[in-house]
Write a protein that holds these residues in place. Structure first.
Motif, mmCIF file in Angstrom:
data_model
loop_
_atom_site.group_PDB
_atom_site.id
_atom_site.type_symbol
_atom_site.label_atom_id
_atom_site.label_comp_id
_atom_site.label_asym_id
_atom_site.label_seq_id
_atom_site.Cartn_x
_atom_site.Cartn_y
_atom_site.Cartn_z
ATOM 1 N N SER A 78 -38.335 48.580 -6.694
ATOM 2 C CA SER A 78 -38.008 49.322 -5.524
ATOM 3 C C SER A 78 -38.655 50.855 -5.394
ATOM 4 O O SER A 78 -39.090 51.249 -4.368
ATOM 5 N N THR A 81 -42.389 51.376 -4.281
ATOM 6 C CA THR A 81 -42.562 51.222 -2.820
ATOM 7 C C THR A 81 -42.274 52.738 -2.231
ATOM 8 O O THR A 81 -42.817 52.943 -1.055
ATOM 9 N N LEU A 82 -41.985 53.652 -2.945
ATOM 10 C CA LEU A 82 -41.814 55.044 -2.458
ATOM 11 C C LEU A 82 -42.991 55.734 -2.324
ATOM 12 O O LEU A 82 -44.123 55.737 -3.069
ATOM 13 N N ALA A 123 -48.146 54.090 -1.313
ATOM 14 C CA ALA A 123 -46.807 53.906 -2.229
ATOM 15 C C ALA A 123 -47.248 54.147 -3.660
ATOM 16 O O ALA A 123 -48.378 54.263 -3.973
ATOM 17 N N VAL A 157 -34.227 49.568 0.129
ATOM 18 C CA VAL A 157 -34.432 50.193 1.281
ATOM 19 C C VAL A 157 -33.964 51.879 1.105
ATOM 20 O O VAL A 157 -33.002 52.107 -0.074
ATOM 21 N N HIS A 158 -34.243 52.772 1.844
ATOM 22 C CA HIS A 158 -33.702 53.962 1.551
ATOM 23 C C HIS A 158 -33.655 55.038 3.261
ATOM 24 O O HIS A 158 -34.280 54.371 3.795
ATOM 25 N N TYR A 163 -38.091 61.926 1.164
ATOM 26 C CA TYR A 163 -39.316 61.223 1.274
ATOM 27 C C TYR A 163 -39.635 61.052 3.005
ATOM 28 O O TYR A 163 -40.191 60.267 3.397
ATOM 29 N N HIS A 167 -40.990 54.902 4.780
ATOM 30 C CA HIS A 167 -41.179 53.680 3.725
ATOM 31 C C HIS A 167 -42.204 52.707 4.255
ATOM 32 O O HIS A 167 -42.092 51.487 4.224
ATOM 33 N N HIS A 170 -43.204 49.451 2.102
ATOM 34 C CA HIS A 170 -41.992 48.507 1.770
ATOM 35 C C HIS A 170 -42.356 47.060 2.182
ATOM 36 O O HIS A 170 -42.215 46.222 1.358
ATOM 37 N N MET A 209 -30.896 57.339 -1.262
ATOM 38 C CA MET A 209 -31.712 56.187 -1.889
ATOM 39 C C MET A 209 -30.719 55.320 -2.909
ATOM 40 O O MET A 209 -30.520 54.318 -3.022
#
Length: 237
Positions: A78, A81-82, A123, A157-158, A163, A167, A170, A209
């Motif tokens: 996870s 992916t940020l 990412a 997901v967030h 951020y 995303h 992702h 998040m």
């Protein structure tokens, strides 16, 4: 049943911040309780699949747990992916800046520019590397003749303001993880399907998040169901 979970901060953050790994309301402990067993967690702030690989190959405590592990859980991917305006080695290196006043000054500037640049950056870890480290971790365990089943997660997901709610990495990460899992025969827990509404509705941690208690319960029960289906499959009997 004994679980060994390689995770990130999603595994030890509650609705208001980080907690000890043995807190009963964290998802991996909810999962273990539902299975009538226990869970050991190896995790850290911002851990990507690469950090989990380093832990698996470099932490003697994890080596000692492997012979007593019934199910291996790869709960990383996870954070990969940020979006990150800085390469990992520079971002992680901020903690080493001295003197203290300079470190605080640099960190404050980085925190200022991060949400402004996040929509235009890549990412934190390229999807191909996420898949590679997951593959290498599983293969390293198999090379040691450990045959316990393994499960993993589809990256979460967030809706994090830090951020800029961006995303863009992702989808590619999800495709890479699914491709690895299909090739390796590793069942995946679809975190976005399980936790997406909880996160997007604002019911989780205020950072947008991490999860609230409801989220941990959702993930814990879903993971227990997945592990039960794996453990009871004909190939594992």
């Amino acid at each position: 049943m004994r679980l060994l979970v390689l995770g990130d901060s999603l595994s030890f953050f509650g609705p208001s911040g980080p907690l000890p790994a043995d807190h009963p309301r964290l998802w991996h402990n909810i999962c273990a309780e539902a299975l009538g067993g226990s869970a050991e967690l190896a995790a850290g702030f911002g851990w990507t699949a690469r950090d989990a690989w380093w832990a698996l190959t470099g932490d003697p405590r994890i080596w000692s747990l492997l012979p007593r592990t019934d199910v291996l859980v790869f709960a990383v991917g996870s954070m990969d992916t940020l979006p990150s305006p800085l390469p990992t080695y520079l971002r992680e290196g901020l903690r080493y800046v001295r003197p203290d006043w300079l470190r605080r000054w640099v960190r404050a500037r980085y925190q200022f520019v991060q949400p402004r640049l996040a929509p235009y950056t890549r990412a934190s870890l390229p999807p191909a590397l996420t898949a590679r480290y997951l593959r290498d971790m599983l293969q390293s365990v198999r090379n040691l003749q450990y045959t316990m089943p393994a499960v993993a997660i589809v990256p979460s997901v967030h809706r994090a303001a830090t951020y800029a709610y961006a995303h863009q990495g992702h989808a590619a990460a999800v495709a890479a993880v699914r491709g690895w899992a299909a090739d390796a025969g590793v069942p995946l827990l679809n975190l976005p399907a399980v936790i997406g509404e909880h996160v997007r509705s604002g019911a989780g941690n205020p950072d947008g998040m991490h999860w609230g208690w409801e989220g941990h319960e959702l993930v814990g029960k879903a993971m227990a169901s997945l592990i039960s289906s794996v453990a009871l499959s004909p190939s594992e009997e």
